[in-house]
Scaffold this active site. Structure first.
Site, short mmCIF file in Angstrom:
data_model
loop_
_atom_site.label_atom_id
_atom_site.label_comp_id
_atom_site.label_asym_id
_atom_site.label_seq_id
_atom_site.Cartn_x
_atom_site.Cartn_y
_atom_site.Cartn_z
N ASP A 12 -72.80 121.76 -16.87
CA ASP A 12 -72.52 120.44 -16.26
C ASP A 12 -71.69 119.60 -17.23
O ASP A 12 -72.10 118.54 -17.69
CB ASP A 12 -73.82 119.71 -15.90
CG ASP A 12 -74.67 119.34 -17.11
OD1 ASP A 12 -75.37 118.30 -17.03
OD2 ASP A 12 -74.61 120.05 -18.13
N ASP A 17 -71.25 120.77 -23.19
CA ASP A 17 -70.98 121.92 -22.31
C ASP A 17 -69.57 122.45 -22.56
O ASP A 17 -69.35 123.67 -22.59
CB ASP A 17 -71.08 121.52 -20.84
CG ASP A 17 -72.42 120.94 -20.46
OD1 ASP A 17 -72.66 119.76 -20.76
OD2 ASP A 17 -73.26 121.69 -19.90
N ASN A 39 -74.88 115.93 -15.85
CA ASN A 39 -74.30 114.82 -16.62
C ASN A 39 -73.56 113.84 -15.72
O ASN A 39 -73.55 112.64 -15.94
CB ASN A 39 -73.34 115.35 -17.68
CG ASN A 39 -74.06 115.85 -18.91
OD1 ASN A 39 -75.02 115.22 -19.37
ND2 ASN A 39 -73.64 116.99 -19.42
N THR A 122 -76.65 125.51 -19.42
CA THR A 122 -76.61 124.32 -20.30
C THR A 122 -76.72 123.03 -19.50
O THR A 122 -76.27 121.97 -19.95
CB THR A 122 -75.31 124.32 -21.14
OG1 THR A 122 -74.19 124.25 -20.23
CG2 THR A 122 -75.20 125.56 -22.00
N PHE A 163 -83.24 115.66 -20.69
CA PHE A 163 -82.46 115.37 -19.49
C PHE A 163 -82.37 116.56 -18.53
O PHE A 163 -82.64 116.41 -17.33
CB PHE A 163 -81.05 114.90 -19.88
CG PHE A 163 -80.16 114.61 -18.72
CD1 PHE A 163 -79.16 115.50 -18.34
CD2 PHE A 163 -80.32 113.44 -17.97
CE1 PHE A 163 -78.34 115.23 -17.25
CE2 PHE A 163 -79.50 113.16 -16.89
CZ PHE A 163 -78.51 114.06 -16.53
N ASN A 164 -81.95 117.73 -18.99
CA ASN A 164 -81.76 118.87 -18.08
C ASN A 164 -83.05 119.22 -17.34
O ASN A 164 -83.03 119.57 -16.16
CB ASN A 164 -81.26 120.11 -18.84
CG ASN A 164 -79.83 119.97 -19.29
OD1 ASN A 164 -79.06 119.18 -18.73
ND2 ASN A 164 -79.46 120.71 -20.33
N HIS A 238 -75.92 119.83 -28.31
CA HIS A 238 -76.98 120.63 -27.71
C HIS A 238 -76.55 121.99 -27.17
O HIS A 238 -77.09 123.01 -27.54
CB HIS A 238 -77.61 119.83 -26.55
CG HIS A 238 -78.02 118.43 -26.91
ND1 HIS A 238 -79.16 118.13 -27.62
CD2 HIS A 238 -77.44 117.23 -26.62
CE1 HIS A 238 -79.25 116.81 -27.77
NE2 HIS A 238 -78.22 116.24 -27.18
N ASP A 239 -75.58 122.00 -26.26
CA ASP A 239 -75.34 123.19 -25.44
C ASP A 239 -74.84 124.42 -26.17
O ASP A 239 -75.23 125.55 -25.81
CB ASP A 239 -74.39 122.83 -24.30
CG ASP A 239 -75.03 121.85 -23.33
OD1 ASP A 239 -74.30 121.11 -22.65
OD2 ASP A 239 -76.28 121.81 -23.26
O1 RIB Z 1 -80.35 116.69 -23.10
C1 RIB Z 1 -79.12 117.27 -23.43
C2 RIB Z 1 -78.57 118.05 -22.30
O2 RIB Z 1 -78.33 117.18 -21.18
C3 RIB Z 1 -77.20 118.68 -22.60
O3 RIB Z 1 -77.07 119.87 -21.86
C4 RIB Z 1 -76.23 117.66 -22.10
O4 RIB Z 1 -74.96 118.24 -21.75
C5 RIB Z 1 -76.93 117.17 -20.87
O5 RIB Z 1 -76.66 118.10 -19.83
CA CA Z 2 -75.15 120.15 -20.39
#
Ligand code: RIB
Ligand code: CA
Length: 314
Positions: A12, A17, A39, A122, A163-164, A238-239
């Site tokens: 996303d 990403d 996102n 991701t 978040f994801n 993160h990703d």
């Molecule tokens: O919490 C971080 C994640 O949420 C990452 O994958 C970022 O791109 C968002 O998607």
């Molecule tokens: Ca992401």
């Protein structure tokens, strides 16, 4: 010579990403990209994935997927990535288009026809949950899933939830209970050890190519947004951790854990509960939990991947 892992990257975009796409392009056999609302709305994250492939001249099919979570209302993160998920760079006019809007069908068909396939996710797990529900046979046909999401400790979008996971907790629950051969989780407790900062942003910008400039401008915006949110010019990259777990396993230490996703908690919905008690009767570990990353080495992989994929040799 070990062959590169064959992967579909479900994402996303968002900055991190986009970095995951570039690292995957360099270190995996990137069969295809699928997109999921997260996102930013689906149309925007799909355009961002297409733009990343366009700027880096990647000949990789892109299939758009779920426009909304299985049950929850759509949730986005404009405060981090901007309304359309790619604030920062002056982006070129988009000339690429999607290969289909059926990411779920593409995942199912690919899993059935390609041996030794991995899925790196991701973003929210909506596409994977729907694919596994429609075609349970692919759960054990694919080698496994590496996911950036969840956390064994703090949340980010809420005190408890990453978040994801929070976007689609039902999808996390279904994927975590699907019976995969191998499931890796790069949660915030891992990815907060791997932060972008002004030094990394400058190192990427110094590569001096259109691709590196796009990533550098996305990073600069991300750092500004993090400064606005938490008062620090630093934020988890993160990703890429979900890609590195497959391509550079020596950089990420992991342990087996039993992990569930909370669906009902008033304050804890979307929390991934990592059972640290060790093996207990009736509790079978289902996740390879990533807990330590060699951050400096991982950053070098990111820099060299951006350079190589944007036509520059360091
Ligand atoms: O919490 C971080 C994640 O949420 C990452 O994958 C970022 O791109 C968002 O998607
Ligand atoms: Ca992401």
């Amino acid at each position: 010579m070990s062959s590169k892992p064959k992967i579909i990257l479900d994402c996303d975009p968002g900055l991190d990403d986009a970095v995951a796409i570039v690292v995957a392009a360099e270190h995996t056999d990137l069969i295809g990209i699928t997109t999921v609302g997260g996102n930013a709305p689906l149309i925007d994250v799909t355009n961002n994935a297409l733009l990343t492939c366009q700027v880096f001249d990647l000949e990789v099919p892109v299939h758009s997927g779920a426009v909304r979570p299985l049950v929850a209302e759509p949730l986005h993160a404009p405060e981090v990535h901007g309304e359309k998920g790619f604030d920062g760079p002056n982006l070129p006019e988009l000339t690429r288009s999607v290969d289909s809007d059926d990411a779920i069908g593409y995942i199912i068909e690919s899993a059935r026809s390609i041996d030794d396939l991995w899925i790196v996710a991701t973003g929210p797990l909506t596409n994977l949950a729907m694919a596994f529900e429609q075609a349970p046979d692919i759960v054990t046909k694919i080698n496994g899933v590496s996911w950036m999401g969840g956390s064994a400790a703090e949340g980010n979008h809420t005190a408890a939830a990453e978040f994801n996971a929070l976007v689609d907790p039902e999808a996390v629950d279904q994927v975590f209970r699907a019976g995969l051969n191998w499931l890796f989780m790069a949660g915030l407790d891992l990815t907060h050890q791997f932060n972008t900062d002004d030094a990394l942003q400058a190192a990427v910008e110094a590569i001096g190519t259109p691709g590196s400039q796009m990533i550098a401008d996305l990073m600069a915006n991300y750092l500004n947004m993090m400064d606005n949110i938490i008062g620090v010019r630093s934020g988890g990259l993160h990703d890429p951790c979900a890609v590195l777990a497959l391509t550079h396993p020596d950089l990420i230490e992991r342990s087996m854990r039993h992990v569930v996703c909370e669906l009902d908690g008033t304050h804890t919905r979307g929390m991934t509960l990592v059972d640290q008690r060790g093996y207990r009767d009736g509790v079978t570990p289902n996740v390879h939990w990533g807990h330590t990353i060699k951050s400096d080495a991982a950053k070098q992989v990111v820099i060299s991947s951006v350079a190589a994929q944007s036509g520059h040799q360091l």
